[in-house]
Structures are given as structure tokens and as C-alpha cells.
Design a protein around this motif. Structure first.
Motif, PDB file in Angstrom:
ATOM      1  N   MET A   1       0.811  -1.219   0.097  1.00 40.58           N
ATOM      2  CA  MET A   1      -0.042  -0.055   0.095  1.00 40.58           C
ATOM      3  C   MET A   1       1.092   1.366   0.033  1.00 40.58           C
ATOM      4  SD  MET A   1      -3.566  -0.493   0.696  1.00 40.58           S
ATOM      5  CE  MET A   1      -4.352  -1.952   1.131  1.00 40.58           C
TER       6      MET A   1
ATOM      7  N   ASN B   1      -5.314   5.186  -0.023  1.00 41.53           N
ATOM      8  CA  ASN B   1      -4.639   3.694   0.054  1.00 41.53           C
ATOM      9  C   ASN B   1      -3.939   3.395   1.301  1.00 41.53           C
ATOM     10  OD1 ASN B   1      -5.504   2.576  -2.684  1.00 41.53           O
ATOM     11  ND2 ASN B   1      -3.858   3.863  -3.662  1.00 41.53           N
TER      12      ASN B   1
ATOM     13  N   GLY C   1      -6.164   1.931   3.819  1.00 35.85           N
ATOM     14  CA  GLY C   1      -6.800   0.410   3.484  1.00 35.85           C
ATOM     15  C   GLY C   1      -8.195   0.608   2.790  1.00 35.85           C
ATOM     16  N   ASN C   2      -8.535   1.897   2.155  1.00 37.64           N
ATOM     17  CA  ASN C   2     -10.038   2.134   1.893  1.00 37.64           C
ATOM     18  C   ASN C   2      -9.954   1.348   0.561  1.00 37.64           C
ATOM     19  OD1 ASN C   2     -12.075   3.290   0.224  1.00 37.64           O
ATOM     20  ND2 ASN C   2     -12.074   5.012   2.112  1.00 37.64           N
ATOM     21  N   GLU C   3     -11.260   0.573   0.403  1.00 41.18           N
ATOM     22  CA  GLU C   3     -11.644  -0.097  -0.777  1.00 41.18           C
ATOM     23  C   GLU C   3     -11.582   1.018  -2.119  1.00 41.18           C
ATOM     24  OE1 GLU C   3     -11.476  -3.499  -1.863  1.00 41.18           O
ATOM     25  OE2 GLU C   3     -10.382  -3.776   0.106  1.00 41.18           O
ATOM     26  N   TRP C   4     -12.337   1.875  -1.869  1.00 40.69           N
ATOM     27  CA  TRP C   4     -12.354   2.715  -2.825  1.00 40.69           C
ATOM     28  C   TRP C   4     -11.183   3.500  -3.344  1.00 40.69           C
ATOM     29  CZ3 TRP C   4     -16.471   3.938  -5.840  1.00 40.69           C
ATOM     30  CH2 TRP C   4     -17.719   3.609  -5.426  1.00 40.69           C
TER      31      TRP C   4
ATOM     32  N   ARG D   1      -8.358   1.670  -3.523  1.00 42.92           N
ATOM     33  CA  ARG D   1      -7.748   0.610  -4.301  1.00 42.92           C
ATOM     34  C   ARG D   1      -8.148   0.664  -5.894  1.00 42.92           C
ATOM     35  NH1 ARG D   1      -7.702  -4.050  -0.106  1.00 42.92           N
ATOM     36  NH2 ARG D   1      -6.319  -3.444   0.961  1.00 42.92           N
ATOM     37  N   THR D   2      -9.838   0.580  -5.761  1.00 43.71           N
ATOM     38  CA  THR D   2     -10.483   0.625  -7.037  1.00 43.71           C
ATOM     39  C   THR D   2     -10.053   1.740  -7.963  1.00 43.71           C
ATOM     40  OG1 THR D   2     -12.437  -0.638  -6.153  1.00 43.71           O
ATOM     41  CG2 THR D   2     -12.636   0.381  -8.302  1.00 43.71           C
TER      42      THR D   2
ATOM     43  N   SER E   1      -7.570   3.751  -7.790  1.00 41.43           N
ATOM     44  CA  SER E   1      -6.108   3.705  -8.152  1.00 41.43           C
ATOM     45  C   SER E   1      -5.820   2.864  -9.319  1.00 41.43           C
ATOM     46  CB  SER E   1      -5.087   3.336  -6.999  1.00 41.43           C
ATOM     47  OG  SER E   1      -5.099   4.051  -5.931  1.00 41.43           O
ATOM     48  N   TRP E   2      -6.592   1.775  -9.609  1.00 43.99           N
ATOM     49  CA  TRP E   2      -6.671   0.688 -10.603  1.00 43.99           C
ATOM     50  C   TRP E   2      -7.160   1.498 -11.840  1.00 43.99           C
ATOM     51  CZ3 TRP E   2     -10.126  -1.750 -13.810  1.00 43.99           C
ATOM     52  CH2 TRP E   2      -9.725  -2.814 -14.452  1.00 43.99           C
TER      53      TRP E   2
END
Length: 107
Positions: free
Chosen positions: A1, A74, A77-80, A82-83, A85-86
Motif C-alpha cells: 500500500m 490507499n 486501507g480504503n477499498e475505494w 484501491r479501485t 487507483s486501478w
């Protein structure tokens, strides 16, 4: 991360740097081209401009803000984070391939 956050901050700095350099040195670059005898219409014919004006600085600065936001999300640990960023990193890393598969072979 943390590696992703560092990468996003570096991308943001590069994008802000683009806007700052164009703002600071754009007019001087056009003057230098004129001094060297380059026709003023050459840049226009090529679709290029040295000096950013109007809305042009806001595109890289806006993307820098998005990347900085992702750099904060990131490590948390936020899922938003990660998404998003991708979604946002690929067009920045491979701008010509945005929306289609990347061809990795060369001729």
C-alpha cells in the motif's frame, strides 16, 4: 500500500510540474523559436503550443489532486482507494492505450 501511495504522490508531482513549467517557460520558448527563425505557424500546424492558457493547466492539476487523494486513501486501507487507483493509474502510465489492451511486443 505504501508503494502505491508513493507512486501516486510522484505522479501528482510530475503532473503539477508539467503545469508549472509550461506556465513559467512557455512564452519564453515561443520567443526563442521566433528568434531562431521558426515560422509562428509551424507550431499551430503541428497542433503544438508552448504556453498553456485558459483551461489547460487545470487538467494536470486536477489529475494531481485525484492522485493525491488516492495516495491518502490507499494506506488507510480504503477499498475505494484501491479501485480508483486501478482506474486512474493505467491511463497515466499508458496514455496511448487507455481503453484498449496494451501491446507488449515490438517489431
Amino acid at each position: 500500500m505504501i508503494i502505491a501511495a508513493v507512486a501516486e504522490v510522484l505522479i501528482a508531482l510530475a503532473l503539477v510540474g508539467i503545469a508549472l513549467v509550461r506556465h513559467r517557460y512557455g512564452a519564453a520558448a515561443e520567443a526563442e523559436l521566433t528568434r531562431q527563425g521558426v515560422r509562428p505557424a509551424v507550431q499551430e500546424e503541428s497542433g503544438m503550443r508552448c504556453h498553456a492558457g485558459g483551461h489547460e493547466p487545470w487538467a494536470p492539476v486536477g489529475m494531481a489532486l485525484v492522485m493525491t487523494t488516492l495516495a491518502v486513501l490507499n494506506p488507510a486501507g480504503n477499498e475505494w482507494g484501491r479501485t480508483l487507483s486501478w482506474i486512474f493509474r493505467r491511463p497515466l502510465a499508458y496514455p496511448a492505450s487507455a481503453g484498449r489492451p496494451v501491446q507488449t511486443t515490438t517489431r
